[in-house]
Design a protein around this motif. Structure first.
Motif, PDB file in Angstrom:
ATOM      1  N   GLY A  72      -3.395  38.845 -22.030  1.00 50.79           N
ATOM      2  CA  GLY A  72      -2.073  38.251 -22.188  1.00 50.79           C
ATOM      3  C   GLY A  72      -1.884  37.064 -21.266  1.00 50.79           C
ATOM      4  O   GLY A  72      -2.833  36.352 -20.931  1.00 50.79           O
ATOM      5  N   ALA A  73      -0.647  36.849 -20.847  1.00 45.43           N
ATOM      6  CA  ALA A  73      -0.304  35.698 -20.020  1.00 45.43           C
ATOM      7  C   ALA A  73       0.781  36.096 -19.025  1.00 45.43           C
ATOM      8  O   ALA A  73       1.490  37.088 -19.220  1.00 45.43           O
ATOM      9  N   LYS A  74       0.891  35.305 -17.961  1.00 44.32           N
ATOM     10  CA  LYS A  74       1.931  35.552 -16.970  1.00 44.32           C
ATOM     11  C   LYS A  74       2.422  34.245 -16.375  1.00 44.32           C
ATOM     12  O   LYS A  74       1.705  33.230 -16.384  1.00 44.32           O
ATOM     13  N   ILE A  75       3.641  34.268 -15.886  1.00 45.40           N
ATOM     14  CA  ILE A  75       4.193  33.160 -15.129  1.00 45.40           C
ATOM     15  C   ILE A  75       4.691  33.716 -13.801  1.00 45.40           C
ATOM     16  O   ILE A  75       5.113  34.873 -13.718  1.00 45.40           O
ATOM     17  N   ASP A  76       4.597  32.903 -12.752  1.00 46.82           N
ATOM     18  CA  ASP A  76       5.120  33.326 -11.458  1.00 46.82           C
ATOM     19  C   ASP A  76       5.778  32.142 -10.759  1.00 46.82           C
ATOM     20  O   ASP A  76       5.356  30.989 -10.912  1.00 46.82           O
ATOM     21  N   TYR A  77       6.811  32.440 -10.001  1.00 47.17           N
ATOM     22  CA  TYR A  77       7.563  31.408  -9.290  1.00 47.17           C
ATOM     23  C   TYR A  77       7.740  31.875  -7.857  1.00 47.17           C
ATOM     24  O   TYR A  77       8.202  32.996  -7.603  1.00 47.17           O
ATOM     25  N   THR A  78       7.354  31.021  -6.900  1.00 49.11           N
ATOM     26  CA  THR A  78       7.384  31.369  -5.486  1.00 49.11           C
ATOM     27  C   THR A  78       8.113  30.299  -4.701  1.00 49.11           C
ATOM     28  O   THR A  78       7.820  29.102  -4.850  1.00 49.11           O
ATOM     29  N   VAL A  79       9.053  30.696  -3.866  1.00 48.81           N
ATOM     30  CA  VAL A  79       9.781  29.781  -2.989  1.00 48.81           C
ATOM     31  C   VAL A  79       9.331  30.025  -1.556  1.00 48.81           C
ATOM     32  O   VAL A  79       9.341  31.159  -1.077  1.00 48.81           O
ATOM     33  N   ASP A  80       8.921  28.946  -0.879  1.00 46.75           N
ATOM     34  CA  ASP A  80       8.481  29.046   0.508  1.00 46.75           C
ATOM     35  C   ASP A  80       9.703  29.189   1.412  1.00 46.75           C
ATOM     36  O   ASP A  80      10.595  28.340   1.414  1.00 46.75           O
ATOM     37  N   LEU A  81       9.752  30.271   2.178  1.00 54.60           N
ATOM     38  CA  LEU A  81      10.890  30.528   3.063  1.00 54.60           C
ATOM     39  C   LEU A  81      10.603  30.147   4.507  1.00 54.60           C
ATOM     40  O   LEU A  81      11.485  29.644   5.203  1.00 54.60           O
ATOM     41  N   TRP A  82       9.357  30.384   4.964  1.00 57.89           N
ATOM     42  CA  TRP A  82       9.044  30.090   6.360  1.00 57.89           C
ATOM     43  C   TRP A  82       7.541  30.059   6.581  1.00 57.89           C
ATOM     44  O   TRP A  82       6.870  31.081   6.473  1.00 57.89           O
ATOM     45  N   LYS A  83       7.010  28.853   6.822  1.00 53.06           N
ATOM     46  CA  LYS A  83       5.617  28.660   7.203  1.00 53.06           C
ATOM     47  C   LYS A  83       4.627  29.405   6.304  1.00 53.06           C
ATOM     48  O   LYS A  83       3.747  30.120   6.775  1.00 53.06           O
ATOM     49  N   GLY A  84       4.769  29.240   5.012  1.00 50.93           N
ATOM     50  CA  GLY A  84       3.849  29.851   4.057  1.00 50.93           C
ATOM     51  C   GLY A  84       4.270  31.203   3.528  1.00 50.93           C
ATOM     52  O   GLY A  84       3.715  31.689   2.539  1.00 50.93           O
ATOM     53  N   LEU A  85       5.225  31.833   4.182  1.00 49.81           N
ATOM     54  CA  LEU A  85       5.723  33.130   3.708  1.00 49.81           C
ATOM     55  C   LEU A  85       6.872  32.884   2.738  1.00 49.81           C
ATOM     56  O   LEU A  85       7.850  32.207   3.076  1.00 49.81           O
ATOM     57  N   GLY A  86       6.757  33.422   1.539  1.00 48.33           N
ATOM     58  CA  GLY A  86       7.759  33.159   0.521  1.00 48.33           C
ATOM     59  C   GLY A  86       8.116  34.378  -0.293  1.00 48.33           C
ATOM     60  O   GLY A  86       7.516  35.448  -0.158  1.00 48.33           O
ATOM     61  N   ALA A  87       9.099  34.195  -1.166  1.00 51.73           N
ATOM     62  CA  ALA A  87       9.521  35.217  -2.124  1.00 51.73           C
ATOM     63  C   ALA A  87       9.009  34.821  -3.499  1.00 51.73           C
ATOM     64  O   ALA A  87       9.161  33.673  -3.916  1.00 51.73           O
ATOM     65  N   SER A  88       8.395  35.775  -4.205  1.00 56.55           N
ATOM     66  CA  SER A  88       7.733  35.470  -5.467  1.00 56.55           C
ATOM     67  C   SER A  88       8.183  36.433  -6.558  1.00 56.55           C
ATOM     68  O   SER A  88       8.380  37.625  -6.308  1.00 56.55           O
ATOM     69  N   VAL A  89       8.348  35.907  -7.762  1.00 60.68           N
ATOM     70  CA  VAL A  89       8.671  36.733  -8.934  1.00 60.68           C
ATOM     71  C   VAL A  89       7.627  36.464 -10.010  1.00 60.68           C
ATOM     72  O   VAL A  89       7.097  35.360 -10.129  1.00 60.68           O
ATOM     73  N   THR A  90       7.328  37.502 -10.793  1.00 63.45           N
ATOM     74  CA  THR A  90       6.315  37.408 -11.853  1.00 63.45           C
ATOM     75  C   THR A  90       6.833  38.046 -13.127  1.00 63.45           C
ATOM     76  O   THR A  90       7.456  39.109 -13.092  1.00 63.45           O
ATOM     77  N   GLY A  91       6.570  37.395 -14.241  1.00 66.94           N
ATOM     78  CA  GLY A  91       6.789  37.974 -15.555  1.00 66.94           C
ATOM     79  C   GLY A  91       5.482  37.929 -16.325  1.00 66.94           C
ATOM     80  O   GLY A  91       4.810  36.888 -16.340  1.00 66.94           O
ATOM     81  N   ALA A  92       5.085  39.045 -16.924  1.00 73.96           N
ATOM     82  CA  ALA A  92       3.781  39.109 -17.601  1.00 73.96           C
ATOM     83  C   ALA A  92       3.896  39.919 -18.885  1.00 73.96           C
ATOM     84  O   ALA A  92       4.732  40.828 -18.996  1.00 73.96           O
ATOM     85  N   GLY A  93       3.045  39.571 -19.836  1.00 75.51           N
ATOM     86  CA  GLY A  93       2.949  40.329 -21.076  1.00 75.51           C
ATOM     87  C   GLY A  93       1.500  40.491 -21.471  1.00 75.51           C
ATOM     88  O   GLY A  93       0.736  39.514 -21.460  1.00 75.51           O
ATOM     89  N   VAL A  94       1.072  41.717 -21.773  1.00 72.64           N
ATOM     90  CA  VAL A  94      -0.307  41.991 -22.184  1.00 72.64           C
ATOM     91  C   VAL A  94      -0.308  42.874 -23.424  1.00 72.64           C
ATOM     92  O   VAL A  94       0.668  43.599 -23.688  1.00 72.64           O
ATOM     93  N   ALA A  95      -1.403  42.817 -24.164  1.00 71.42           N
ATOM     94  CA  ALA A  95      -1.492  43.614 -25.392  1.00 71.42           C
ATOM     95  C   ALA A  95      -2.942  43.900 -25.725  1.00 71.42           C
ATOM     96  O   ALA A  95      -3.861  43.193 -25.291  1.00 71.42           O
ATOM     97  N   ALA A  96      -3.147  44.949 -26.486  1.00 70.41           N
ATOM     98  CA  ALA A  96      -4.456  45.294 -27.042  1.00 70.41           C
ATOM     99  C   ALA A  96      -4.213  45.914 -28.411  1.00 70.41           C
ATOM    100  O   ALA A  96      -3.250  46.666 -28.603  1.00 70.41           O
ATOM    101  N   THR A  97      -5.072  45.597 -29.355  1.00 69.12           N
ATOM    102  CA  THR A  97      -4.909  46.113 -30.714  1.00 69.12           C
ATOM    103  C   THR A  97      -6.093  46.971 -31.114  1.00 69.12           C
ATOM    104  O   THR A  97      -7.233  46.743 -30.680  1.00 69.12           O
ATOM    105  N   ASN A  98      -5.803  47.972 -31.938  1.00 76.82           N
ATOM    106  CA  ASN A  98      -6.823  48.860 -32.502  1.00 76.82           C
ATOM    107  C   ASN A  98      -7.696  49.518 -31.431  1.00 76.82           C
ATOM    108  O   ASN A  98      -8.914  49.661 -31.597  1.00 76.82           O
ATOM    109  N   VAL A  99      -7.078  49.920 -30.335  1.00 79.23           N
ATOM    110  CA  VAL A  99      -7.800  50.667 -29.321  1.00 79.23           C
ATOM    111  C   VAL A  99      -8.152  52.035 -29.905  1.00 79.23           C
ATOM    112  O   VAL A  99      -7.311  52.717 -30.485  1.00 79.23           O
TER     113      VAL A  99
END
Length: 216
Positions: A72-99
């Motif tokens: 599948g695919a994912k997107i993530d967004y991260t805001v730097d809060l202090w010297k490389g340390l940040g808050a991050s959010v992720t949205g992802a979707g995956v799938a499999a067919t005929n398992v």
């Protein structure tokens, strides 16, 4: 019992449209002049990533045939809060067919948590001198599984949901001053979906894609 195979295209089409829209917006911001781009994000640096992902997980059991892959695919967004340390959010979707010949699986995940990014190469405070970065992160969130086979208390359910935990790391290589190639990203995802056994899944995730640096 006959299992009817569902067409996952309607469920994944919205994710693909959102992915394209996010890419368009990120590209537009990437090529903004420096003062305008920095002002767009209130003076804070941010990163917006988009990746193709592949996951390796398994059914309950110990044989090699119990393993299968989700893509599948994912997107993530991260805001730097202090010297490389940040808050991050992720949205992802995956799938499999005929398992196992008849089971279609689809999962959507939303995760949030801290990410620490260490800049690589000759670094100054501006994006023009960035050579890339390596990051580590830990996130918690929720997985919604609208399709699959999730046995619970002797009943086979076709949908489920659970808390989700993720730990991972990745490397971005700067191609243009605000445009990075995400060379590789890996992580371990732990979900608690019903499976007729331990109700715990430890899934390996690998990803590769692009990253847009926003701000300075």
């Amino acid at each position: 019992m006959h299992h009817r195979t569902r067409d996952l295209r309607p469920a994944t089409r919205a994710l693909h449209h959102a992915f394209r829209l996010a890419a368009t917006v990120a590209l537009a911001v990437t090529f903004l002049p420096h003062p305008q781009a920095h002002a767009q994000f209130g003076g804070r640096n941010a990163d917006f990533g988009m990746s193709y992902i592949q996951e390796r997980t398994k059914f309950v059991g110990s044989s090699s045939s119990d393993y299968f892959y989700l893509r599948g695919a994912k997107i993530d967004y991260t805001v730097d809060l202090w010297k490389g340390l940040g808050a991050s959010v992720t949205g992802a979707g995956v799938a499999a067919t005929n398992v196992r010949g008849s089971i279609d699986i689809e999962q959507i995940q939303f995760l949030v948590g801290p990410r620490y990014t260490y800049n690589l190469g000759h670094i100054t405070d501006t994006a023009w001198n960035r050579h890339g970065g390596a990051f580590v992160e830990a996130k918690v969130g929720y997985t919604i599984a609208p399709s699959g086979l999730y046995p619970s208390n002797g009943v086979e359910q076709t949908h489920a949901s659970s808390l989700t935990y993720e730990g991972g790391a990745g490397i971005n290589l700067t191609i243009y001053h605000r445009f990075d190639l995400r060379l590789i990203e890996g992580g371990l995802i732990r979900t608690q979906l019903p499976n007729g056994g331990t109700n715990i899944q430890n899934t390996l995730r690998f990803a590769s894609g692009v990253n847009f640096h926003l701000g300075q």
